[in-house]
Design an enzyme around this catalytic site. Structure first.
Site, PDB file in Angstrom:
ATOM      1  CE  LYS A  61      -4.541  -3.076  -3.358  1.00 19.24           C
ATOM      2  NZ  LYS A  61      -3.584  -2.713  -4.338  1.00 19.24           N
ATOM      3  CG  ASP A 105      -3.977  -4.777 -10.376  1.00 19.09           C
ATOM      4  OD1 ASP A 105      -5.098  -3.949  -9.605  1.00 19.09           O
ATOM      5  OD2 ASP A 105      -2.941  -4.855  -9.819  1.00 19.09           O
ATOM      6  CD  GLN A 125      -0.047  -2.210  -4.062  1.00 14.96           C
ATOM      7  OE1 GLN A 125      -0.912  -3.289  -4.285  1.00 14.96           O
ATOM      8  NE2 GLN A 125      -0.162  -1.145  -4.025  1.00 14.96           N
TER       9      GLN A 125
HETATM   10  N1  GUN Z   1      -0.315   0.535  -6.862  1.00 13.86           N
HETATM   11  C1  GUN Z   1      -0.877   1.621  -6.601  1.00 13.86           C
HETATM   12  N2  GUN Z   1      -2.455   1.183  -7.199  1.00 13.86           N
HETATM   13  C2  GUN Z   1      -2.293  -0.016  -7.392  1.00 13.86           C
HETATM   14  C3  GUN Z   1      -3.302  -0.857  -8.148  1.00 13.86           C
HETATM   15  O1  GUN Z   1      -4.372  -0.583  -8.327  1.00 13.86           O
HETATM   16  N3  GUN Z   1      -2.896  -2.055  -8.597  1.00 13.86           N
HETATM   17  C4  GUN Z   1      -1.721  -2.444  -8.082  1.00 13.86           C
HETATM   18  N4  GUN Z   1      -1.314  -3.726  -8.353  1.00 13.86           N
HETATM   19  N5  GUN Z   1      -0.594  -1.759  -7.597  1.00 13.86           N
HETATM   20  C5  GUN Z   1      -1.037  -0.427  -7.383  1.00 13.86           C
END
Ligand code: GUN
Length: 307
Positions: free
Chosen positions: A53, A120, A97
């Site tokens: 990211k 998100d 996350q």
């Molecule tokens: N952990 C696994 N996939 C995701 C996601 O799309 N967003 C977040 N915040 N954590 C994750």
């Protein structure tokens, strides 16, 4: 004729290019989009995701900040951190996350993120905006699925869509997006009776269950479009055989690495489906691309009309 593979990498690259152009325009106007990623503790899988990211932000010219509190953080301390980020004008997107350590109340944390910065799309306010067709931030993987369908010219309106899996992160928002695009949508789960029969009705079948190769050819109507959201790491040789017997390339990977990545859709489905997303290289690449696109969208919505 085997299914046409829908190239997620290519589509994600197009979206990243479009997003980079928007970042340039916004930055020239004095609004550089910014993303804060909060990574609690040392979960190895989360560390890899977060690295991807942050790297993607750098490539697109988005300002990014990685915050790494220890695994021992309390709910109160994490709430304070989220509130600090909520208050900072140069931060347009906040991503916490998941998973969070067990002592942290994850629902409380997600509720604390300013909905205008919720890239998100997990905040109940954004979920509500989606279900009532108001502008808002939409969860990245479901948004990516819609981009694959649209950019691959798959008809949605009036089509039968079946979503297998009812998670808050993928299944439910994907179903909502398909409804909003005028599909007739069925959502299936572990208690669904005659799952293969229900899936066979689908013109568009979305598999988001988290079980390697569960969707076998008998689940699929000939010619259907199949979207595979699963990312399962297969390490059991018997399971590997069930999925990839006779596939020389996969056998080589499995021999050298002792593992291979498999979706929720059995590879033999390629003999029945009209179009399908591969794993890897299907839905996966879209998730980060949509996060970038959401960060720009958040910057425009919150700061765009201010001058
Ligand atoms: N952990 C696994 N996939 C995701 C996601 O799309 N967003 C977040 N915040 N954590 C994750």
């Amino acid at each position: 004729m085997p299914a046409i593979l829908l190239d997620g990498k290519q589509i994600a690259s197009e979206i990243r290019q479009e997003t980079a152009a928007e970042v340039q325009n916004l930055t020239a106007a004095g609004i550089r989009p910014g993303l804060a990623v909060v990574l609690v503790g040392n979960n190895p899988a989360s560390e890899i995701y977060v690295r991807g990211k942050v790297k993607s932000c750098e490539e697109l010219g988005i300002y990014s900040e990685k915050i790494t509190p220890p695994a021992t953080i309390t709910t109160g301390e994490l709430l304070a951190l989220v509130n600090e980020l909520n208050a900072r004008d140069e931060i347009d997107g906040i991503l916490v996350q998941l998973p969070l350590p067990t002592q942290v109340d994850a629902k409380k944390i997600l509720l604390a993120v300013d909905p205008a910065k919720d890239v998100d799309g997990f905040h109940p306010m954004n979920v509500g905006f989606l279900s009532t067709q108001r502008p808002g931030l939409i969860s990245c993987t479901p948004a990516g699925i819609m981009e694959i369908l649209r950019r691959s010219h798959v008809d949605i309106s009036g089509q039968e869509a079946v979503v297998v899996g009812r998670s808050d992160i993928v299944g439910k928002p994907t179903a909502m997006l398909l409804i909003n695009a005028n599909a007739t949508v069925t959502v299936c789960h572990s208690k669904t009776r005659d799952l293969p029969g229900v899936c066979r009705r689908a013109d568009i079948l979305v598999a988001a269950i988290g079980r390697a190769g569960m969707i076998t050819p008998d689940f699929v109507k000939p010619g259907a479009t199949v979207i595979d959201v699963g990312t399962n790491n297969v390490t059991d040789p018997a399971e590997f055989q069930r999925l990839f017997v006779g596939n020389a390339k996969r056998e080589e990977t499995f021999r050298t690495k002792g593992a291979t990545l498999v979706g929720d859709v059995h590879p033999a489905v390629a003999e029945v489906a009209g179009k399908m997303t591969p794993v890897p290289g299907g839905v996966g690449p879209l998730t980060i691309a949509m996060l970038m696109s959401n960060t720009v969208k958040a910057a425009k919505m919150r700061r765009g009309g201010r001058n």
